[in-house]
Design a protein around this motif. Sequence first.
Motif, PDB file in Angstrom:
ATOM      1  N   VAL A  25     -21.235  -8.615  16.247  1.00 54.44           N
ATOM      2  CA  VAL A  25     -21.069  -8.126  15.264  1.00 54.44           C
ATOM      3  C   VAL A  25     -22.305  -6.600  14.947  1.00 54.44           C
ATOM      4  CG1 VAL A  25     -20.342  -5.667  13.139  1.00 54.44           C
ATOM      5  CG2 VAL A  25     -19.313  -8.346  13.561  1.00 54.44           C
ATOM      6  N   PHE A  26     -21.482  -5.455  15.911  1.00 51.22           N
ATOM      7  CA  PHE A  26     -23.277  -4.553  15.471  1.00 51.22           C
ATOM      8  C   PHE A  26     -23.132  -3.686  14.659  1.00 51.22           C
ATOM      9  CE2 PHE A  26     -23.627  -6.253  20.234  1.00 51.22           C
ATOM     10  CZ  PHE A  26     -24.383  -6.480  20.076  1.00 51.22           C
ATOM     11  N   GLN A  27     -24.349  -3.076  13.222  1.00 50.95           N
ATOM     12  CA  GLN A  27     -24.041  -2.606  12.986  1.00 50.95           C
ATOM     13  C   GLN A  27     -24.679  -1.051  13.627  1.00 50.95           C
ATOM     14  OE1 GLN A  27     -22.357  -3.561  10.081  1.00 50.95           O
ATOM     15  NE2 GLN A  27     -22.312  -5.486  10.140  1.00 50.95           N
ATOM     16  N   THR A  28     -23.992  -0.379  12.564  1.00 42.62           N
ATOM     17  CA  THR A  28     -23.766   1.428  13.100  1.00 42.62           C
ATOM     18  C   THR A  28     -24.599   2.003  12.515  1.00 42.62           C
ATOM     19  OG1 THR A  28     -21.893   1.792  13.105  1.00 42.62           O
ATOM     20  CG2 THR A  28     -22.339   0.759  15.356  1.00 42.62           C
ATOM     21  N   GLY A  29     -25.199   1.595  11.136  1.00 38.79           N
ATOM     22  CA  GLY A  29     -25.940   2.105  10.758  1.00 38.79           C
ATOM     23  C   GLY A  29     -24.624   3.116   9.542  1.00 38.79           C
ATOM     24  N   THR A  30     -25.336   3.912   8.500  1.00 38.48           N
ATOM     25  CA  THR A  30     -24.371   4.010   6.964  1.00 38.48           C
ATOM     26  C   THR A  30     -22.916   3.100   7.379  1.00 38.48           C
ATOM     27  OG1 THR A  30     -22.732   5.468   8.732  1.00 38.48           O
ATOM     28  CG2 THR A  30     -24.894   6.627   7.539  1.00 38.48           C
ATOM     29  N   ALA A  31     -23.015   1.838   7.228  1.00 35.37           N
ATOM     30  CA  ALA A  31     -22.161   0.989   6.801  1.00 35.37           C
ATOM     31  C   ALA A  31     -21.086   0.265   8.183  1.00 35.37           C
ATOM     32  CB  ALA A  31     -21.520   1.653   5.878  1.00 35.37           C
ATOM     33  N   GLY A  32     -21.441   1.499   9.201  1.00 33.25           N
ATOM     34  CA  GLY A  32     -20.692   1.368  10.254  1.00 33.25           C
ATOM     35  C   GLY A  32     -20.528   0.337  10.766  1.00 33.25           C
ATOM     36  N   SER A  33     -19.407  -0.424  11.294  1.00 32.02           N
ATOM     37  CA  SER A  33     -20.330  -1.621  12.877  1.00 32.02           C
ATOM     38  C   SER A  33     -19.361  -1.479  14.189  1.00 32.02           C
ATOM     39  CB  SER A  33     -20.022  -2.957  11.919  1.00 32.02           C
ATOM     40  OG  SER A  33     -19.045  -2.785  11.013  1.00 32.02           O
TER      41      SER A  33
END
Length: 373
Positions: A25-33
């Motif tokens: 799982v890659f985190q995309t910032g602002t709690a997104g993934s």
Amino acid sequence: MNAALSQTPPAAVGTAIELRSVTKVFQTGTAGSVTALDEVSLAIRDNEFFTLLGPSGCGKTTLLRLIAGFEQVTRGDILLFGDDVAGLPPHKRPINTVFQHYALFPHMTVAENVAFGLRMLRRNKAEIRRTVETMLTLVKMPDLGERKSSQLSGGQQQRVALARALANHPRVLLLDEPLSALDLKLRQEMRLELKTLQRETGITFIFVTHDQEEALTMSDRIAVLQAGRIQQVGTPDAIYEHPANPFVANFMGETNLLSAVLGTVERDMIRCQLEGGAEVLARPVGTKAAGCRVTLSLRPERIVLTADPGSGLAGRITDCLYRGTDTSYRVKLERGPELQVYEQNVADHSHGMSVGDSVRALIAPGAARILVG
């Protein structure tokens, strides 16, 4: 071996790489993934040419990077020859990688590029010289050692990258779309050379591509990926002839995906009624009963066109495209869907057909496959 490694259950005999429920799982910032890989389990045999095949964004390169150690798993385990490699940095793994753009040092000669990794390992000069000579002979470049890598063609640069990756005798070689930058003719030549190289070295090759023809012609086995999940693993002929689901059937070359209703069983075949009423015979798969709606995969080259009015399914040619070795036809059945058909071209063009011609489509029993997924 540390305690964590010694407690790892052994992999199957002859297994080079084993993935156990690997998720990334890659985190995309602002709690997104973004979930790039989702519960992937896979065993790759030692001395196997194994291909990870799928469209862009399916997770195949991420999987390669996890094996190499350039990324770390979110969940799951990766075993290398039975040892869990969690947390082991790339340079501690007996693995090398050949990248899409080769990453050669342009200021160095061919020999210096091949020798670079050996020098980092502090091998003695005599061993380095012998190894460089052996590797350049292996990749058919024995007389180009003093040439600068920037002076080489694309195919020669790829050979140097391979020689450099093989120089320190890795147990596994990872290849991330290494043929994509080459022109068609050179790609075809390098497919054969890569497969020959793998056989001669006995090293496990894990090859990433989105090109179905590359996968079919080079691989011992293929894993087809979509959206971070493995759809099917098998030999090239098994995946092409017996696709697990519509995605695999459609991705592995061209196919006609046909909606049908199962009918009665006759000997070892089952009648399948297409939309419009036309019928084809397929081999029963699974436990689906009469009246069930299924999807059939019918390869274009499995259909034969004839003008004989006494056989096959009646239809009319709506389009044709000359492709050199064969001609692609679109045929609208009178009592069924439109089919794509490939017919091999003959020397005198005596079998050529034209748009508007009435034809019969011959579909041998078992040519259409029932998809279970």
